[in-house]
Write a protein that holds these residues in place. Sequence first.
Motif, PDB file in Angstrom:
ATOM      1  N   ASP A 298       0.865  -1.190   0.000  1.00 18.09           N
ATOM      2  CA  ASP A 298       0.000   0.000   0.000  1.00 18.09           C
ATOM      3  C   ASP A 298       0.897   1.233   0.000  1.00 18.09           C
ATOM      4  OD1 ASP A 298      -2.175   1.646   0.073  1.00 18.09           O
ATOM      5  OD2 ASP A 298      -2.904   1.008   2.034  1.00 18.09           O
ATOM      6  N   ALA A 299       1.731   1.337  -1.037  1.00 16.11           N
ATOM      7  CA  ALA A 299       2.805   2.327  -1.046  1.00 16.11           C
ATOM      8  C   ALA A 299       2.302   3.753  -0.947  1.00 16.11           C
ATOM      9  CB  ALA A 299       3.657   2.162  -2.297  1.00 16.11           C
TER      10      ALA A 299
ATOM     11  N   GLY B 263       2.947  -1.587  -6.563  1.00 14.96           N
ATOM     12  CA  GLY B 263       2.757  -0.802  -7.780  1.00 14.96           C
ATOM     13  C   GLY B 263       3.198   0.623  -7.520  1.00 14.96           C
ATOM     14  N   GLY B 264       2.710   1.540  -8.341  1.00 14.08           N
ATOM     15  CA  GLY B 264       2.969   2.953  -8.110  1.00 14.08           C
ATOM     16  C   GLY B 264       3.783   3.651  -9.169  1.00 14.08           C
ATOM     17  N   GLY B 265       4.539   2.883  -9.977  1.00 13.53           N
ATOM     18  CA  GLY B 265       5.303   3.509 -11.038  1.00 13.53           C
ATOM     19  C   GLY B 265       6.370   4.465 -10.538  1.00 13.53           C
ATOM     20  N   ASP B 266       6.829   5.340 -11.419  1.00 13.57           N
ATOM     21  CA  ASP B 266       7.915   6.273 -11.093  1.00 13.57           C
ATOM     22  C   ASP B 266       7.607   7.177  -9.900  1.00 13.57           C
ATOM     23  OD1 ASP B 266       9.490   5.231 -13.073  1.00 13.57           O
ATOM     24  OD2 ASP B 266       9.070   6.817 -14.532  1.00 13.57           O
ATOM     25  N   PRO B 267       6.362   7.665  -9.717  1.00 15.75           N
ATOM     26  CA  PRO B 267       6.117   8.521  -8.552  1.00 15.75           C
ATOM     27  C   PRO B 267       6.454   7.846  -7.219  1.00 15.75           C
ATOM     28  CG  PRO B 267       4.320   8.733 -10.115  1.00 15.75           C
ATOM     29  CD  PRO B 267       5.184   7.608 -10.612  1.00 15.75           C
TER      30      PRO B 267
ATOM     31  N   ALA C 169       9.755   8.744  -4.873  1.00 18.87           N
ATOM     32  CA  ALA C 169       9.479   9.163  -3.500  1.00 18.87           C
ATOM     33  C   ALA C 169      10.257   8.314  -2.501  1.00 18.87           C
ATOM     34  CB  ALA C 169       7.977   9.080  -3.227  1.00 18.87           C
ATOM     35  N   TYR C 170      10.294   7.009  -2.721  1.00 15.69           N
ATOM     36  CA  TYR C 170      11.038   6.140  -1.799  1.00 15.69           C
ATOM     37  C   TYR C 170      12.534   6.435  -1.840  1.00 15.69           C
ATOM     38  CZ  TYR C 170       8.052   2.889   0.712  1.00 15.69           C
ATOM     39  OH  TYR C 170       7.190   2.338   1.628  1.00 15.69           O
TER      40      TYR C 170
ATOM     41  N   ALA D  60      13.910   9.255  -2.587  1.00 15.76           N
ATOM     42  CA  ALA D  60      14.125  10.556  -1.959  1.00 15.76           C
ATOM     43  C   ALA D  60      14.115  10.452  -0.442  1.00 15.76           C
ATOM     44  CB  ALA D  60      13.053  11.547  -2.426  1.00 15.76           C
ATOM     45  N   MET D  61      13.411   9.462   0.079  1.00 16.37           N
ATOM     46  CA  MET D  61      13.341   9.283   1.532  1.00 16.37           C
ATOM     47  C   MET D  61      14.451   8.396   2.070  1.00 16.37           C
ATOM     48  SD  MET D  61       9.305   9.092   2.464  1.00 16.37           S
ATOM     49  CE  MET D  61       8.224  10.499   2.133  1.00 16.37           C
ATOM     50  N   GLY D  62      15.326   7.922   1.194  1.00 20.68           N
ATOM     51  CA  GLY D  62      16.493   7.195   1.673  1.00 20.68           C
ATOM     52  C   GLY D  62      16.599   5.743   1.271  1.00 20.68           C
ATOM     53  N   ALA D  63      15.652   5.232   0.472  1.00 23.83           N
ATOM     54  CA  ALA D  63      15.747   3.839   0.030  1.00 23.83           C
ATOM     55  C   ALA D  63      16.910   3.660  -0.932  1.00 23.83           C
ATOM     56  CB  ALA D  63      14.447   3.413  -0.646  1.00 23.83           C
TER      57      ALA D  63
END
Length: 368
Positions: free
Chosen positions: A116-117, A146-150, A154-155, A157-160
């Motif tokens: 549930d990204a 899922g979720g694609g490029d967005p 985002a992940y 950018a948060m440090g993944a």
Amino acid sequence: MKIAFYGSSLLSSYWNGAATYYRGILRELADRGHEVVFHEPDAFDRQQHRDMDPPDWARVRVYPATADALVGVMDAAAEADVVVKASGVGIFDDELLDGVMRRARPEALRIFWDVDAAATLDDMRAVPDHAVRRALPNLDLVLTYGGGDPVVNAYRAMGARDCIPVYNALDPTSHFPVPPDQRFAADLAFLGNRLPDREARVEEFFLKPAALLPTRSFLIGGNGWDTKAMPANVRHRGHVYTAEHNAFNCTPLAVLNVARDSMAHIGFSPATRVFEAAGAGACLITDAWEGIEMFLQPGEEVLVARDGQDVADHLATLTPERARAIGRAALARVRAEHSYALRGAQVDAILREHMGRTANRQHQMEGA
């Protein structure tokens, strides 16, 4: 590889929309030689509503939903080559994420699997000290439903270190065309649990068309809708077990997919129901979301609606012949391009590649 997977439930789809996703991917991984142990809590009455016996391709460990039982479950992470904590276990989520990753062996692959990204990312933006955000620097990989490029951007950018979408798919041994079942007869059927970030969209895309077409019949399945006021031409079925999904999808003239608010906003996140319906050869009407053409061709393999009026317009002009043609085209597309066999091969390749990176990193640390 030995995989320790911590998720909501493999055995029950009750209040657990990720069940068929887990089953499809993990069975394929087992077929490719991986040894899977799935850890799930005895919570939310899921064990009382099982729709699958423990399979021969995974060992399922059901543990009491208590703090004492949690310790032993987390200790099992030390035995695995790959440790996976999925989102949405529903109880002790933060403790599980921290505990299993700390117990994982240094050379093990550490993965957070987000089913549930969009919602998780919203939570992380609102809570800077969120448990997932704290864990990201020490994880090898984030996999998402899922979720694609967005979602990927985002992940990261948060440090993944890395984030890879693994989309829903079709298990053709579970979802396929079957004869109609009059229990599910309707012009339009919708299957989904009542959730806060879905309810308004169900009102728009399902209940509004029902009100606009009072002479047509509508069917809603899923938990939580029994207390919802609905038009007189809507029937409520309650929980529909996985074994009944094929008949639920094959019987109505059309079936409806409604994304949750967050998924519709980000797009590129087809729900399990999309592939289940297409796999049964159903004529699917879906609310609009970005990226749908990656999975089904609008107008030919699926009907897309911008709002409830569009749904009503589609239904008013839909003939049984056209519905069958759309269903056949969707079935052919998902069998060819969106099977769990393909997703399993994708995840197998991801695990092997990242395990190699982990081994190289461990070797460099030991040689430093």
